[in-house]
Design a protein around this motif. Sequence first.
Motif, short mmCIF file in Angstrom:
data_model
loop_
_atom_site.label_atom_id
_atom_site.label_comp_id
_atom_site.label_asym_id
_atom_site.label_seq_id
_atom_site.Cartn_x
_atom_site.Cartn_y
_atom_site.Cartn_z
N UNK A 154 93.30 42.83 29.28
CA UNK A 154 92.25 42.23 30.09
C UNK A 154 91.25 43.24 30.60
N UNK A 155 91.70 44.44 30.83
CA UNK A 155 90.85 45.38 31.56
C UNK A 155 90.24 46.45 30.70
N UNK A 196 92.51 45.83 23.00
CA UNK A 196 93.36 44.65 23.00
C UNK A 196 94.45 44.77 21.94
N UNK A 199 90.76 33.20 21.73
CA UNK A 199 89.58 33.99 21.44
C UNK A 199 89.48 34.35 19.96
N UNK A 234 83.33 31.71 37.35
CA UNK A 234 83.55 31.27 38.73
C UNK A 234 84.06 29.84 38.79
N UNK A 260 80.36 35.06 39.34
CA UNK A 260 81.71 35.38 38.90
C UNK A 260 81.85 36.88 38.97
N UNK A 275 86.09 43.46 38.30
CA UNK A 275 86.48 44.65 39.07
C UNK A 275 85.97 45.92 38.43
N UNK A 276 85.96 45.97 37.13
CA UNK A 276 85.51 47.17 36.44
C UNK A 276 84.60 46.76 35.29
N UNK A 306 84.71 47.89 32.34
CA UNK A 306 85.50 47.69 31.12
C UNK A 306 86.03 46.28 31.04
N UNK A 307 86.51 45.79 32.18
CA UNK A 307 87.04 44.43 32.21
C UNK A 307 85.92 43.46 31.86
N UNK A 358 85.17 43.64 28.20
CA UNK A 358 86.30 43.08 27.46
C UNK A 358 86.25 41.56 27.45
N UNK A 359 85.95 40.98 28.62
CA UNK A 359 85.91 39.52 28.69
C UNK A 359 84.68 38.99 27.97
N UNK A 388 83.10 40.23 25.47
CA UNK A 388 83.13 40.37 24.02
C UNK A 388 84.04 39.34 23.36
N UNK A 389 84.84 38.62 24.14
CA UNK A 389 85.63 37.56 23.51
C UNK A 389 84.74 36.39 23.16
N UNK A 415 88.74 56.43 27.31
CA UNK A 415 89.60 55.32 27.70
C UNK A 415 91.06 55.72 27.67
#
Lengths: 305, 305, 428
Positions: free
Chosen positions: A264-265, A269, B149, B241, C118, C121-122, C124-125, C128-129, C131-132, C419
């Motif tokens: 997730x972070x 992956x 995904x 959100x 929305x 935190x980072x 990278x996160x 990452x989200x 790019x899905x 990373x």
Amino acid sequence: MGSRWIWRALAIPGLLWLALFFVVAFYAIISVGLGNVTTLYEPVPHWNPLDWNVGYIWAGLKAVLPGGDTWDTFLRTIIYVVVAVFLSLAIGYPVAWYAARHAGKWRGLILVLLVLPFWISYLMRMFAWTNLLAQNGYATRLLHTLSIDTLFQKLGLLDGNDWLGGQHVAVIMALVYGYVPYLILPLFAALDRIDQRYIEAARDLGASPAGAFWRVVVPLSKTGTLAGIVLIALPMFGDYYTPDLISGSPKTAIMGNAINGYVQGGPDKSLGAALTILLSLFLLLFMLYYLRVVRADQRAAAGLT
Amino acid sequence: MSATAAPAATTKEHVSLRERLSNPWGRPRFLAVVTWVYIGWSLIPVLLAIRFAFNSGRSRTSLQGWSLRWFWQDPTLSVFHDPTLQAALKHSLELAAIVMVIATPLGTALALGMRRWIGPGSGVANIVLLLPLVTPELVFAVGMFLLFTTAFGFIGLGTTAQAIGQVTFTLSWVVLIVRGRLATIGREVEEAAADLGAPPLHVVWRVLLPLLLPAMAASLLVSFALSIDDFVVSQYLASGADTTTVPMRIYSQARGGPTPALNALATIMLIVSLAALALAYVVYRVMTRGEDQGSAVKTLAMDMG
Amino acid sequence: MSRRSLLRRGGALALTAGVGAALAGCENTTTPVAAGDQGGNGKGILGDPTAGGPVDSAGIPLARKDYPVVLPRRGEPVKSSTKPESGGELQIYNYADYLNPAVLKAFGKQENVSVRVTTFDTLDEAFSKLSTGGLQFDIIFSTPDQLSRLVGRELIQPLNFELIPNLQKNVWPELHSPFYDVGPRYSVPYTVYTTGIAWRNDLLGFDPSKMDQPWDAFWSPQAEKYRGKVAILDDSREGPGMALMRRGVTNLNTEDPDLLAQAGEDLKDLSKRVGVKVSIADYETVPAGRVLLHQGWSGDMIAGVISYMPKGVQPDVLSYWYQQQGGPIFNDCICVAAKAAKPVIAHRFLNYLLDNKVSYDNFTGYVGYQTPLTAIDAQKLFDDEILPKSLSQAVVTREAYANGNAYLTLSAKGLQLWDKTWASFRNG
């Protein structure tokens, strides 16, 4: 024969659902973990088993074996789980035993109170502890008044005086707090099932109360106890939110944090998927054992009724 | 039973008298203390967290008066006025409603169908059925995340994915509950109906389903409670959100110095899920009034362990 | 305690005539890691012949101060004549607590949309989200080093700057066509900030800024007294970057495996010495005294003064230090998502944030991060004693910005190295 079709028809939608969304989900992890990545390090799943590429599995193995990046994390996870399970047993067994045998008129109330934590959100229970262990929190003050914090500091169990600042004891206690209700219920069921007459027979033959307990009750509850242990140990291996909430520090990171971090972070992956596969294989042994115990138990129970 | 009752009674009395004389801190008393201390340790933190929700000041660690400020009075920060907290509450309830409406019929049908399946695949099917209970949620969530995904990208992340994920692991619970009820019902009613010439469809529809209503009602409400408290699956499958649930909100805000509004939100969710659960229990008991039941809790516990 | 705006304590808008900083020569130019051809050889980048600049072997543009990059145009910007959308929700993807809710509400009223944020935190996160491909946003907050990846993955769309006139009107001239996005094509700047050290000068027994190498404060024996109260930023560039700077490395975009391995070891050592935490909530934890020594961003301490001072604690207990020569100083940026449902309103929102008054309200009323608008003089806040002298290094001047060092785009291999370094520390 003709009447069979209705049972199949009833079962098929549910099984199809599980096959589609549960089994295929596992297959997705395998395909990504055994797949490849684009130049931008996005995962490319290899659905065809003939295309499977073990590169990431090797990378994952190297990481979790001694000397790798995640070896410390893996070791720490095992230590946390072992200690947490041990403490949970120490707390849960007497409580389950009391509820099963000696509760008398309080039994109903105690059972309700024991089941209650199941239905309080796990996160809310952890959140409650962040309130209590904060600088001015009541638990912190109590521990300070009882000098437990200085005791722990002397024993090297507490680093500094911030309970929420990367403390192994805090995370272990949180794990115990979170999962012990899941242990008490199966323990209770196992202990409740033991026929009182066995204990009485032992007492009649001259055993002391303690002796009857250790020589008769504990062995008879063995399968239930082991099943309960597996039931709480498995989720602990996938837990990442407990250390995140109770300690903000990488010092207490466990396998769940590592996998969560990669999937997730971060941008890797595929490595996260590979680590998930390895963790699942590791836990598969326990899962198979649990299933065997449960089915043997169910068959035994069915045989007796 | 009666033959052994009298001697058993005297043996017990005799033992306990002897016990009490030789050991004033008798086992039952010590165990009682342990049990009640455990129950206190288990529930007091949550009670305090609820109490802080009613603080009139901003502290989450010390008592500061009584006020409903964080529920609706504070014009910007209270649950009623803060759009992010409200959205989380709304989404949690929506998701739980969807999940309970899908999981209950699906799981009931599955339990009914599996009951009569003795054929070749039944062993595998049973394992697949129980696996979600022992799989660490993280492993499952990673699988679903990768699934939605990649292969099922057309569904993507979001409410649909969250609902599918939650239904998948709730299914096993529903099956457990319904199976427990089916075991209590026994085969006789079904067989009697069949003997009287009812076709299998009628047997299911007119005989079994009405008898299963209490279990289905219980499943509705249990899956509601499970969905409300779920964290890992909904976090992994969220898409913004609008798809944040209350546990996710607690997790993300807990580490950043939240106000007691977060406690208030958690309290509201707790009340809702406990109400659902209490309702489940009451409905189950009312609908099975007059039958030889024993403790419903015990039955559930037996099934789990 | 309600949030108080610095505005209320200071009186009028702190406007002055333009500061007129002369652009000194760029001292910290890092040569690109790129091998391979300049994209401008007619082939362009990703098929766009108008794009150019150094690229690495995977074709990713690597912008550096002396080697500007024109990002390839992927997709078409929205037309100026398009009617603005109305109703519904404007979806923003941003850090938490990084936009003034009052500012958002006002915009929502003005344009008849409901603004929803929305949070991540980072970075990278976030990437990452994103790019899905499963997330739907209108506006994405990011940093310039991410732009190449965002463009490459087609996650952001080219902007139509006719809809954002405030960029030319209000923003520092040097950011009208920044080296990382010549044109510009994809981004507008949001805030300017430095990375430094934040601490509680009343509770910390020593002064990091007085040390020879202040970054060493984290590894020092004095810090070990404060186990559990020391933290660094939860960012995969800032963390290793600090370990590099501590060793005197000035190239913050190095891809040298040995230097990075050393940085990883240093971070793990830091964990052993002080049980270091990772967090980006220093704006709350330092004023509250839960963390006493924190690697922080300049705006965080100002935000702390605005909103997070506990009762009875004076703002001058907060201190901030920044490495004047070669310390990280840069800006972040705002982009419009490729699949935005409301692209016109998104452009208007970008324009709105670059308005003088709105930007000032955002800065002093909530966020605490300085914005690169010529009319805003952050120094005046210190001169007028609205902010304590102990935080005076949190001001970002145009000279400092011109001479500063920054975290810029890495090649794919370099990114993996960084990373890995960060993950090896982060996962314990």
